[in-house]
Scaffold this motif. Structure first.
Motif, PDB file in Angstrom:
ATOM      1  N   GLU A   1       4.638 -20.519 123.018  1.00  0.00           N
ATOM      2  CA  GLU A   1       3.394 -20.325 122.037  1.00  0.00           C
ATOM      3  C   GLU A   1       3.880 -20.869 120.743  1.00  0.00           C
ATOM      4  OE1 GLU A   1       0.641 -16.653 120.475  1.00  0.00           O
ATOM      5  OE2 GLU A   1       2.462 -16.255 121.717  1.00  0.00           O
ATOM      6  N   ALA A   2       5.052 -20.376 120.140  1.00  0.00           N
ATOM      7  CA  ALA A   2       5.445 -20.388 118.761  1.00  0.00           C
ATOM      8  C   ALA A   2       6.002 -22.128 118.638  1.00  0.00           C
ATOM      9  CB  ALA A   2       6.794 -19.678 118.672  1.00  0.00           C
ATOM     10  N   LEU A   3       6.545 -22.595 119.833  1.00  0.00           N
ATOM     11  CA  LEU A   3       6.802 -24.082 119.584  1.00  0.00           C
ATOM     12  C   LEU A   3       5.299 -24.898 119.573  1.00  0.00           C
ATOM     13  CD1 LEU A   3       8.916 -26.329 120.080  1.00  0.00           C
ATOM     14  CD2 LEU A   3       8.857 -26.128 122.337  1.00  0.00           C
ATOM     15  N   GLU A   4       4.567 -24.472 120.326  1.00  0.00           N
ATOM     16  CA  GLU A   4       3.310 -25.355 120.150  1.00  0.00           C
ATOM     17  C   GLU A   4       2.728 -25.117 118.818  1.00  0.00           C
ATOM     18  OE1 GLU A   4       0.826 -23.933 123.220  1.00  0.00           O
ATOM     19  OE2 GLU A   4       2.081 -25.054 125.095  1.00  0.00           O
ATOM     20  N   TYR A   5       2.859 -24.082 118.318  1.00  0.00           N
ATOM     21  CA  TYR A   5       2.049 -23.897 116.825  1.00  0.00           C
ATOM     22  C   TYR A   5       2.899 -24.639 115.790  1.00  0.00           C
ATOM     23  CZ  TYR A   5       0.949 -21.969 112.391  1.00  0.00           C
ATOM     24  OH  TYR A   5       0.312 -21.806 111.001  1.00  0.00           O
ATOM     25  N   ALA A   6       4.219 -24.701 115.908  1.00  0.00           N
ATOM     26  CA  ALA A   6       5.187 -25.315 115.133  1.00  0.00           C
ATOM     27  C   ALA A   6       4.721 -27.085 115.108  1.00  0.00           C
ATOM     28  CB  ALA A   6       6.819 -25.220 115.329  1.00  0.00           C
ATOM     29  N   GLN A   7       4.692 -27.257 116.385  1.00  0.00           N
ATOM     30  CA  GLN A   7       4.533 -28.982 116.607  1.00  0.00           C
ATOM     31  C   GLN A   7       3.269 -29.352 115.871  1.00  0.00           C
ATOM     32  OE1 GLN A   7       5.443 -29.140 120.978  1.00  0.00           O
ATOM     33  NE2 GLN A   7       7.595 -29.719 120.463  1.00  0.00           N
TER      34      GLN A   7
ATOM     35  N   ASN B   1       1.875 -28.096 113.580  1.00  0.00           N
ATOM     36  CA  ASN B   1       1.795 -28.242 112.094  1.00  0.00           C
ATOM     37  C   ASN B   1       2.986 -28.830 111.516  1.00  0.00           C
ATOM     38  OD1 ASN B   1      -0.585 -26.104 111.222  1.00  0.00           O
ATOM     39  ND2 ASN B   1       0.342 -25.426 113.001  1.00  0.00           N
ATOM     40  N   LYS B   2       3.701 -29.754 112.388  1.00  0.00           N
ATOM     41  CA  LYS B   2       4.710 -30.670 111.914  1.00  0.00           C
ATOM     42  C   LYS B   2       5.978 -29.872 111.383  1.00  0.00           C
ATOM     43  CE  LYS B   2       1.344 -34.549 110.802  1.00  0.00           C
ATOM     44  NZ  LYS B   2       0.806 -35.409 109.827  1.00  0.00           N
ATOM     45  N   MET B   3       6.074 -28.724 112.126  1.00  0.00           N
ATOM     46  CA  MET B   3       7.261 -28.118 111.812  1.00  0.00           C
ATOM     47  C   MET B   3       8.306 -28.019 113.013  1.00  0.00           C
ATOM     48  SD  MET B   3       5.914 -24.600 109.766  1.00  0.00           S
ATOM     49  CE  MET B   3       4.856 -24.099 111.198  1.00  0.00           C
ATOM     50  N   ASN B   4       9.663 -27.902 112.515  1.00  0.00           N
ATOM     51  CA  ASN B   4      10.663 -27.815 113.472  1.00  0.00           C
ATOM     52  C   ASN B   4      10.434 -26.144 114.045  1.00  0.00           C
ATOM     53  OD1 ASN B   4      11.625 -30.295 113.618  1.00  0.00           O
ATOM     54  ND2 ASN B   4      13.769 -29.481 113.519  1.00  0.00           N
ATOM     55  N   TYR B   5      10.825 -25.857 115.385  1.00  0.00           N
ATOM     56  CA  TYR B   5      11.019 -24.402 115.745  1.00  0.00           C
ATOM     57  C   TYR B   5      12.461 -24.102 116.096  1.00  0.00           C
ATOM     58  CZ  TYR B   5      10.152 -20.273 118.048  1.00  0.00           C
ATOM     59  OH  TYR B   5      10.174 -18.832 118.472  1.00  0.00           O
ATOM     60  N   LEU B   6      12.915 -22.786 115.966  1.00  0.00           N
ATOM     61  CA  LEU B   6      14.236 -22.539 116.521  1.00  0.00           C
ATOM     62  C   LEU B   6      14.242 -21.203 116.445  1.00  0.00           C
ATOM     63  CD1 LEU B   6      16.833 -24.496 114.143  1.00  0.00           C
ATOM     64  CD2 LEU B   6      16.740 -24.745 116.740  1.00  0.00           C
ATOM     65  N   GLU B   7      14.834 -20.510 117.549  1.00  0.00           N
ATOM     66  CA  GLU B   7      14.920 -18.968 117.600  1.00  0.00           C
ATOM     67  C   GLU B   7      16.371 -18.860 117.385  1.00  0.00           C
ATOM     68  OE1 GLU B   7      11.187 -18.322 120.854  1.00  0.00           O
ATOM     69  OE2 GLU B   7      13.549 -18.301 121.519  1.00  0.00           O
ATOM     70  N   THR B   8      16.562 -17.710 116.598  1.00  0.00           N
ATOM     71  CA  THR B   8      17.794 -17.302 116.071  1.00  0.00           C
ATOM     72  C   THR B   8      18.315 -15.787 116.370  1.00  0.00           C
ATOM     73  OG1 THR B   8      16.928 -16.766 113.949  1.00  0.00           O
ATOM     74  CG2 THR B   8      17.562 -19.062 114.138  1.00  0.00           C
ATOM     75  N   SER B   9      19.364 -15.448 116.143  1.00  0.00           N
ATOM     76  CA  SER B   9      19.809 -14.035 116.148  1.00  0.00           C
ATOM     77  C   SER B   9      20.532 -13.953 114.962  1.00  0.00           C
ATOM     78  CB  SER B   9      20.749 -13.615 117.213  1.00  0.00           C
ATOM     79  OG  SER B   9      20.947 -12.388 117.169  1.00  0.00           O
ATOM     80  N   ALA B  10      20.193 -13.160 113.932  1.00  0.00           N
ATOM     81  CA  ALA B  10      20.925 -13.024 112.716  1.00  0.00           C
ATOM     82  C   ALA B  10      22.238 -12.123 113.096  1.00  0.00           C
ATOM     83  CB  ALA B  10      20.173 -12.477 111.580  1.00  0.00           C
ATOM     84  N   LYS B  11      22.319 -11.465 114.191  1.00  0.00           N
ATOM     85  CA  LYS B  11      23.138 -10.396 114.657  1.00  0.00           C
ATOM     86  C   LYS B  11      24.110 -11.354 115.133  1.00  0.00           C
ATOM     87  CE  LYS B  11      23.850  -6.221 117.088  1.00  0.00           C
ATOM     88  NZ  LYS B  11      23.252  -5.003 117.733  1.00  0.00           N
ATOM     89  N   THR B  12      24.007 -12.046 116.031  1.00  0.00           N
ATOM     90  CA  THR B  12      25.121 -12.892 116.774  1.00  0.00           C
ATOM     91  C   THR B  12      25.454 -14.130 116.189  1.00  0.00           C
ATOM     92  OG1 THR B  12      23.607 -13.816 118.445  1.00  0.00           O
ATOM     93  CG2 THR B  12      24.438 -11.878 118.913  1.00  0.00           C
ATOM     94  N   GLY B  13      24.415 -14.439 115.178  1.00  0.00           N
ATOM     95  CA  GLY B  13      24.756 -15.735 114.665  1.00  0.00           C
ATOM     96  C   GLY B  13      24.082 -17.315 115.491  1.00  0.00           C
ATOM     97  N   GLN B  14      23.406 -16.954 116.529  1.00  0.00           N
ATOM     98  CA  GLN B  14      22.961 -17.993 117.479  1.00  0.00           C
ATOM     99  C   GLN B  14      22.003 -18.745 116.463  1.00  0.00           C
ATOM    100  OE1 GLN B  14      21.490 -16.580 120.964  1.00  0.00           O
ATOM    101  NE2 GLN B  14      20.697 -18.705 121.644  1.00  0.00           N
ATOM    102  N   ASN B  15      22.109 -20.083 116.524  1.00  0.00           N
ATOM    103  CA  ASN B  15      21.151 -20.927 115.897  1.00  0.00           C
ATOM    104  C   ASN B  15      21.089 -20.809 114.402  1.00  0.00           C
ATOM    105  OD1 ASN B  15      20.732 -22.435 118.338  1.00  0.00           O
ATOM    106  ND2 ASN B  15      18.944 -21.374 118.685  1.00  0.00           N
ATOM    107  N   VAL B  16      21.768 -19.972 113.820  1.00  0.00           N
ATOM    108  CA  VAL B  16      21.466 -19.717 112.372  1.00  0.00           C
ATOM    109  C   VAL B  16      21.918 -20.893 111.545  1.00  0.00           C
ATOM    110  CG1 VAL B  16      21.892 -18.599 110.191  1.00  0.00           C
ATOM    111  CG2 VAL B  16      21.422 -17.306 112.414  1.00  0.00           C
ATOM    112  N   ASP B  17      23.175 -21.520 111.734  1.00  0.00           N
ATOM    113  CA  ASP B  17      23.672 -22.644 110.966  1.00  0.00           C
ATOM    114  C   ASP B  17      22.634 -23.794 111.274  1.00  0.00           C
ATOM    115  OD1 ASP B  17      25.874 -20.914 110.359  1.00  0.00           O
ATOM    116  OD2 ASP B  17      27.113 -22.017 111.257  1.00  0.00           O
ATOM    117  N   LYS B  18      22.199 -23.898 112.550  1.00  0.00           N
ATOM    118  CA  LYS B  18      21.432 -25.120 112.966  1.00  0.00           C
ATOM    119  C   LYS B  18      20.019 -25.021 112.293  1.00  0.00           C
ATOM    120  CE  LYS B  18      19.569 -27.252 117.040  1.00  0.00           C
ATOM    121  NZ  LYS B  18      20.020 -28.546 116.484  1.00  0.00           N
ATOM    122  N   VAL B  19      19.642 -24.016 111.821  1.00  0.00           N
ATOM    123  CA  VAL B  19      18.401 -23.930 111.031  1.00  0.00           C
ATOM    124  C   VAL B  19      18.332 -24.618 109.702  1.00  0.00           C
ATOM    125  CG1 VAL B  19      16.888 -22.358 109.590  1.00  0.00           C
ATOM    126  CG2 VAL B  19      17.602 -21.876 111.851  1.00  0.00           C
TER     127      VAL B  19
END
Length: 217
Positions: A134-140, A142-160
């Motif tokens: 759902e979120a990816l379709e909305y982002a695409q 509207n010409k946005m990238n979409y990533l899912e992160t965890s500020a707790k574990t650090g997953q994908n935070v740098d990538k953003v």
């Protein structure tokens, strides 16, 4: 003094308590604070990033999500080249408000701005209320990238932050943005004391797009 080629100004926006400040803290200090207090006004952080043989300083402004601080938030859109729009994967209402935030971004920024939609709190997968699809379709759409992160574990935070920087560098390298105009949220760093040192000099850039009338910033 930090040595870098370019400074990119980012802003982080989204509803209150979606984890904006925690994302900033994880990116700049690799920390997570369970008891982080709600941002009052604006917080600030910065980080150096090496990319494509260049050093980028990313200057990040973390804004309050409460309606009472929206006038302050709007003032920080001006002169930003990157926007991180955050919602909470475990709270559907924060996702529903993404459209409101996105419209505000479009109203208050220039057309070269790079926007990434971020679904935070990926570590709470069992409590998820917003699907990736759902979120990816909305982002695409509207010409946005979409990533899912965890500020707790650090997953994908740098990538953003890195993905946004990469897309900005592409615009610089293909000469679609005049990086000498600070209104776009890019500044030349100490490595470029003389703009002539850069291959893409302003005279080789494409013509500047028509300015939009901004009423909110």
């Amino acid at each position: 003094m930090d040595q870098y080629h370019f400074l990119f100004k980012y802003i982080i926006v989204g509803d209150t308590s979606v984890g904006k400040s925690c994302i900033l803290l994880n990116y700049t200090e690799k920390k997570f604070n369970e008891d982080h207090e709600t941002t009052i006004g604006v917080e600030f952080g910065s980080q150096l990033l090496k990319m494509n043989d260049r050093t980028i300083k990313i200057q990040i402004w973390d804004t309050a999500g409460q309606e009472s601080f929206r006038s302050i938030t709007r003032s920080y859109y001006k002169g930003s080249i990157g926007v991180v729009l955050v919602f909470d994967l475990t709270k559907k209402d924060t996702y529903y408000n993404v459209m409101k935030w996105h419209n505000e971004i479009l109203d208050c920024t220039h057309e070269f701005v790079e926007i990434s939609l971020v679904g935070n709190k990926l570590d709470l997968e069992s409590e998820r209320q917003v699907s990736s699809k759902e979120a990816l379709e909305y982002a695409q759409s509207n010409k946005m990238n979409y990533l899912e992160t965890s500020a707790k574990t650090g997953q994908n935070v740098d990538k953003v932050f890195e993905d946004i920087a990469q897309r900005i560098l592409v615009k610089i390298d293909n000469k679609t943005i005049d990086y000498t105009q600070e209104v776009y949220g890019i500044k030349l760093g100490p490595f470029f004391q003389n703009p002539k040192q850069i291959t893409n000099t302003p005279s080789t850039l494409k013509s500047e797009p028509e300015k939009k009338d901004k009423t909110c910033c």
